[in-house]
Design an enzyme around this catalytic site. Structure first.
Site, short mmCIF file in Angstrom:
data_model
loop_
_atom_site.label_atom_id
_atom_site.label_comp_id
_atom_site.label_asym_id
_atom_site.label_seq_id
_atom_site.Cartn_x
_atom_site.Cartn_y
_atom_site.Cartn_z
N HIS A 126 0.80 -1.15 -0.15
CA HIS A 126 0.07 -0.06 -0.10
C HIS A 126 0.96 1.07 0.11
CE1 HIS A 126 -3.65 -2.28 0.72
NE2 HIS A 126 -2.92 -2.89 1.78
N ASN A 153 0.89 5.96 -0.50
CA ASN A 153 0.25 7.14 0.06
C ASN A 153 -1.30 7.25 -0.69
OD1 ASN A 153 2.05 7.58 2.03
ND2 ASN A 153 3.30 8.87 0.67
N ASP A 194 9.20 12.50 -1.76
CA ASP A 194 8.83 11.40 -0.96
C ASP A 194 9.95 10.60 -1.21
OD1 ASP A 194 7.15 10.28 0.62
OD2 ASP A 194 5.80 9.45 -0.55
#
EC number: 2.7.11.-
Length: 651
Positions: free
Chosen positions: A349, A351, A464
């Protein structure tokens, strides 16, 4: 018995044994050099890129001579005082020995590991390539392995260099004293060869032979002579053939006009909020070189393929892609490829969605599944990945969309997230990474970041960077992924800046970004420094520690903990405090000085003042030099299979 084996082993070695490194004295010297490489028929352009760890723009070519000229940074080893440059080589078959397989693959340009280990398919070998730095009289030195028939005169003519220069650099006293397999250094004033056109990677297929000759597997001399004697019939054949070509062109023009008319009418008249796109259903998406044919110039429809029209949100329509357009798949294809998004296909999973493994058009892919509310992040990732292409960035293949969901299709990176190989890897079924492998992964990720910061037409910040967004392929080479938060960086008189709301992951966010929302390349560098600390320690970016006087554990950033530790470790000889935070999974199999250098580099990357942080070019140079030193250290442990395998066995 041992003597017999040794003699047998020597007999297997190729005839490139006369290759010797160039001596040097200045261990701080770093220069650009070239290596002349003549590939065999099994070494494609993409294979050459991987073998030498370079970008396409670092390769020029002499097509007529069959040579590629590879540009590499060359440095002086501190231990041997010899010029080398490093790379890694993935062994393909369980045949022979590592030594002779490596020497043969690089045609005498390599100074391979001093080992008698048998070759093992999939094993990654650290290789030193032989290079040289000019004394200042010339701009470059090029490493060249002499071939049969070469002479000083022929090399002088081929490369436009005086014979005296070649003799002086190589200490040649006898003009006839050049033996095939000798390593020579060719002094150059300019870049050799010509830029290599990627269109030449996959040459057009040759014209088919007559059916009768194909049936026999060859073309006989009688057939050739018969063709030569039939010259009197050629004009008539040309006329008939010409009429056929003209007719075919007319039919093709009509088909093109029909296609253009249908594309001009592709906008939806029933739904003012959407666009209709033609979707490829049966075409493959891999080119002959093995790379993904993902983003392509022009329209992405195919006239000979079955098509389907689907509605896609207007934000993804006209103007989203400036030049290149990704491939588009149907929802049915995506659903079938992921086994209806089964839990067994779930990779993780992120963001903004879940990622699934898929088998799409007989190729392994990764599919990110997002809700339609994430159109902004979806569009950002698509636009960036259609402009940036690098071996250390995950490659975009295409996308699919429905009214409610968006899907991004990427290349499948087999070994998954770096995070899974650092943080309690055994519990996830992974073997701990060795020091050399960690060093190489750090360098790969740094090169990917350097590319988007420095070498693209428009510069980007990732925003990120973290270990879950660094993926490892089957050879444990790193690729940066997840560009959903990537932002274009604008250049101003005061430097680069991108004002935005704060996004990202706690533990990786730079202080100035947290306080002011100012995203720059230095924000990415801060996050990369945290990644370096994770690579050293095996700990997560945020650590839970026992709080004093309270029952609840305290969450502390790894960067602050490691900075405190480094205050008590002034150098590599006094790093007892730092050793307590080194990943125990490495079982003390690492060079202390190299580990301390990476820790120091990480410290510089997470400096509170962004001006004092290095740029990614400096980080890449530092990590390259540390990897070279690590390879020297590795050579002293030639008998330790745990080091050479790239993985630490046991525990």
């Amino acid at each position: 018995m041992n003597l017999t084996f040794y003699i047998f082993f020597l007999s297997l070695l190729p005839s490139f044994s006369s290759s010797k490194p160039m001596n040097c004295s200045d261990t701080t010297r770093l220069c650009s050099s070239f290596l002349a490489f003549k590939p065999n028929q099994n070494q494609s352009f993409s294979v050459i890129q991987s073998m030498f760890d370079v970008l396409p723009q670092d390769i020029t070519a002499d097509i007529s001579g069959g040579y590629f000229f590879i540009k590499k940074n060359c440095s002086c080893l501190t231990t041997t005082h010899q010029y080398t440059t490093n790379t890694t080589f993935t062994i393909r078959q369980n045949v022979g020995y590592v030594y002779n397989v490596t020497v043969s693959a690089y045609s005498g340009l390599a100074f391979p590991p001093n080992t008698t280990r048998a070759a093992r398919a999939g094993a990654v070998v650290s290789v030193q390539l032989l290079c040289g730095c000019s004394s200042g009289l010339w701009n470059y030195l090029m490493s060249y392995v002499a071939m049969a028939g070469d002479s000083v005169q022929s090399l002088s003519s081929r490369f436009g260099v005086s014979m005296d220069r070649i003799e002086d650099v190589n200490g040649i006293l006898n003009l006839d004293n050049i033996t095939a397999g000798d390593l020579l250094y060719i002094p150059l004033d300019s870049v050799p060869g010509e830029p290599y056109e990627t269109s030449k990677i996959n040459p057009p297929a040759p014209s088919p032979a007559p059916a009768s000759s194909l049936a026999n597997g060859n073309i006989s001399d009688d057939q050739v002579n018969h063709t030569a004697k039939s010259g009197s019939h050629v004009p008539y054949i040309w006329i008939v053939g010409g009429l056929g070509v003209v007719l075919a062109l007319l039919v093709l023009c009509i088909l093109v006009c029909i296609c253009l008319r249908s594309s001009s009418c592709s906008s939806s008249e029933e739904d003012g909020n959407g666009h209709n796109f033609q979707i490829l259903r049966k075409s493959g998406f891999f080119c002959g070189s093995g790379r993904y044919n993902c983003c392509r110039s022009g329209d992405f429809r195919q006239t000979n393929g079955e098509t389907q029209v689907v509605a896609i949100p207007k934000a993804l329509g006209d103007g989203m892609f400036e030049i290149e357009k990704p491939m588009v798949f149907t929802y049915e294809e995506i659903r079938a490829a992921t086994d209806e998004f089964s839990d067994s296909n779930l990779l993780g999973h992120g963001n903004y969605g879940s990622v699934y493994f898929g088998l799409l058009r007989e190729q392994e892919v990764a599919v990110k599944r997002m809700t339609a509310t994430k159109t902004k992040e979806f569009a950002a990732e698509m636009k960036v990945l259609c402009k940036v292409h690098h071996s250390n960035l995950v490659e975009l293949i295409g996308y699919a969309a429905t009214v409610d969901e968006l899907f991004v299709v990427y290349e499948y990176v087999r070994k998954g997230m770096l995070k899974s190989h650092l943080h309690d890897p055994q519990s996830k079924g992974n073997t701990p990474l060795s020091w050399i492998m960690r060093n190489q992964i750090a360098l790969d990720a740094a090169r990917g970041l350097e590319y988007i910061h420095e070498h693209t037409k428009t510069h980007y910040v990732h925003r990120d960077i973290k270990t879950s967004n660094i993926l490892l392929d089957e050879a444990f080479r790193a690729k940066i992924s997840d560009f959903g938060l990537a932002k274009l960086v604008e250049k101003t008189g005061e430097g680069e800046i991108s004002v935005t709301k704060v996004v990202g992951t706690y533990g990786y966010l730079a202080p100035e970004y947290l306080s002011d929302g100012l995203a720059t390349s230095k924000s990415d560098i801060y996050a990369f420094g945290v990644v370096l600390f994770e690579i050293i320690s095996g700990r997560e970016a945020v650590i839970r520690t026992e709080a004093i006087g309270t029952k609840n554990p305290e969450r502390r950033p790894l960067a602050s903990i490691m900075l405190a530790v480094l205050k008590n470790s002034p150098d590599s000889m006094n790093m007892s405090s730092l050793k307590e935070f080194v990943d125990p999974n490495m079982m003390d199999l690492y060079p202390h000085d190299c580990l301390f250098k990476i820790a120091t580099l990480a410290k510089q990357c997470v400096d509170d003042d962004p001006i004092l942080r290095p740029n990614m070019k400096q980080v890449v140079i530092s990590l390259s030099q540390i990897l070279l030193s690590s390879i020297e250290w590795e050579a002293t442990l030639a008998g330790n299979s745990q080091v050479f395998s790239g993985l630490v066995q046991g525990r």
